[in-house]
Design a protein around this motif. Structure first.
Motif, PDB file in Angstrom:
ATOM      1  N   THR A 181       0.829  -1.200   0.000  1.00 28.06           N
ATOM      2  CA  THR A 181       0.000   0.000   0.000  1.00 28.06           C
ATOM      3  C   THR A 181       0.867   1.255   0.000  1.00 28.06           C
ATOM      4  O   THR A 181       2.069   1.212   0.300  1.00 28.06           O
ATOM      5  CB  THR A 181      -0.912   0.022   1.220  1.00 28.06           C
ATOM      6  N   THR A 182       0.229   2.362  -0.282  1.00 31.76           N
ATOM      7  CA  THR A 182       0.941   3.640  -0.209  1.00 31.76           C
ATOM      8  C   THR A 182       1.462   3.890   1.190  1.00 31.76           C
ATOM      9  O   THR A 182       2.585   4.384   1.361  1.00 31.76           O
ATOM     10  CB  THR A 182       0.003   4.778  -0.637  1.00 31.76           C
ATOM     11  N   ASP A 183       0.689   3.541   2.206  1.00 34.39           N
ATOM     12  CA  ASP A 183       1.148   3.716   3.590  1.00 34.39           C
ATOM     13  C   ASP A 183       2.392   2.880   3.864  1.00 34.39           C
ATOM     14  O   ASP A 183       3.327   3.347   4.530  1.00 34.39           O
ATOM     15  CB  ASP A 183       0.042   3.334   4.573  1.00 34.39           C
ATOM     16  N   ASP A 184       2.410   1.638   3.372  1.00 27.10           N
ATOM     17  CA  ASP A 184       3.581   0.782   3.581  1.00 27.10           C
ATOM     18  C   ASP A 184       4.802   1.360   2.869  1.00 27.10           C
ATOM     19  O   ASP A 184       5.908   1.391   3.426  1.00 27.10           O
ATOM     20  CB  ASP A 184       3.316  -0.629   3.062  1.00 27.10           C
ATOM     21  N   ARG A 185       4.604   1.823   1.653  1.00 26.59           N
ATOM     22  CA  ARG A 185       5.724   2.402   0.907  1.00 26.59           C
ATOM     23  C   ARG A 185       6.237   3.675   1.586  1.00 26.59           C
ATOM     24  O   ARG A 185       7.452   3.900   1.666  1.00 26.59           O
ATOM     25  CB  ARG A 185       5.283   2.716  -0.527  1.00 26.59           C
ATOM     26  N   ASN A 186       5.319   4.475   2.090  1.00 24.71           N
ATOM     27  CA  ASN A 186       5.742   5.687   2.797  1.00 24.71           C
ATOM     28  C   ASN A 186       6.486   5.344   4.083  1.00 24.71           C
ATOM     29  O   ASN A 186       7.438   6.045   4.464  1.00 24.71           O
ATOM     30  CB  ASN A 186       4.525   6.558   3.112  1.00 24.71           C
ATOM     31  N   ALA A 187       6.055   4.264   4.759  1.00 22.32           N
ATOM     32  CA  ALA A 187       6.742   3.843   5.978  1.00 22.32           C
ATOM     33  C   ALA A 187       8.177   3.423   5.669  1.00 22.32           C
ATOM     34  O   ALA A 187       9.118   3.765   6.415  1.00 22.32           O
ATOM     35  CB  ALA A 187       5.985   2.696   6.648  1.00 22.32           C
ATOM     36  N   ILE A 188       8.379   2.694   4.573  1.00 27.34           N
ATOM     37  CA  ILE A 188       9.739   2.303   4.181  1.00 27.34           C
ATOM     38  C   ILE A 188      10.568   3.537   3.854  1.00 27.34           C
ATOM     39  O   ILE A 188      11.727   3.668   4.282  1.00 27.34           O
ATOM     40  CB  ILE A 188       9.691   1.345   2.979  1.00 27.34           C
TER      41      ILE A 188
END
Length: 220
Positions: free
Chosen positions: A91-98
């Motif tokens: 998800t976008t949230d997961d990518r932003n977290a990375i």
């Protein structure tokens, strides 16, 4: 941090209770087998629906280890993603977290058998393997030591409690899987009995890192 400290090729290494390895002298934090996106891959290939929370859970634990150690570099030892489609499914949230975890740090992706070659859109530097000081870092153990690797997801049992575990001897370290939905391979498995020398230590993860003699099979 309740870590277990040991030495490989003159390097003082800390096996953390979370399954990450910390090399203070190099400010290097090492994790292996994150298997991000595994729930999506299991659903796609097996039709089995798992709660899609393993990626945020894994990244949250990694964020806590980064906050605790303040590394200059993070090294992921392969199988960081469960496969390429699983990586694309994040998800976008997961990518932003990375991306947030990567800020102001060197980030190295060693390729694994689940995620060979570079992946687009995740920052960092893709590598076949990494060398730092006297140590080689790769996904699967080889005869070229001293080395640190992952791949096998080792686990050990003590008094009926089975936990992911580091394995180490005087030539190599095998890291446990760091991902939330990853399984494990018992220390008694022939491949682990073969690559680890007599006298090897297993370090169980959990609330604290607990070192024990590596369990051996009767045939070993």
């Amino acid at each position: 941090m309740n870590a277990h400290v040991f030495t490989l090729a003159g390097a003082d290494l800390h096996a953390l209770p979370t399954g990450a390895l910390w090399w203070p002298a190099r400010r290097l934090l090492v994790v292996s087998d994150l298997h991000l996106g595994k729930s999506e891959r299991v659903a796609r290939r097996r039709g089995t629906m798992l709660p899609p929370y393993e990626t945020p859970a894994t990244l949250s634990r990694l964020a806590a280890d980064i906050a605790a150690t303040d590394p200059a570099a993070i090294l992921c030892l392969g199988d960081s993603f469960d496969d390429r489609e699983a990586a694309d499914s994040l998800t976008t949230d997961d990518r932003n977290a990375i991306a947030t975890l990567q800020q102001n740090r060197t980030w190295l992706w060693v390729e694994g058998n689940h995620d060979p070659g570079p992946l687009d859109g995740f920052g960092g530097t893709p590598l076949a393997e990494h060398r730092e000081g006297p140590l080689a870092f790769r996904h699967i153990a080889t005869d070229a030591t001293p080395e640190l690797s992952g791949h096998y997801h080792p686990k050990a049992s003590v008094r009926g409690q089975s936990r992911p575990a580091f394995l180490y001897d005087d030539t190599r370290v095998v890291l446990p899987a760091y991902g939330a939905y990853t399984g494990g391979l018992a220390c008694e498995a022939p491949v682990l009995q073969k690559i680890m020398r007599p006298g090897a230590i297993a370090v169980l993860t959990g609330r604290r890192a607990i070192p024990v003699p590596m369990p051996r099979s009767a045939a070993a």
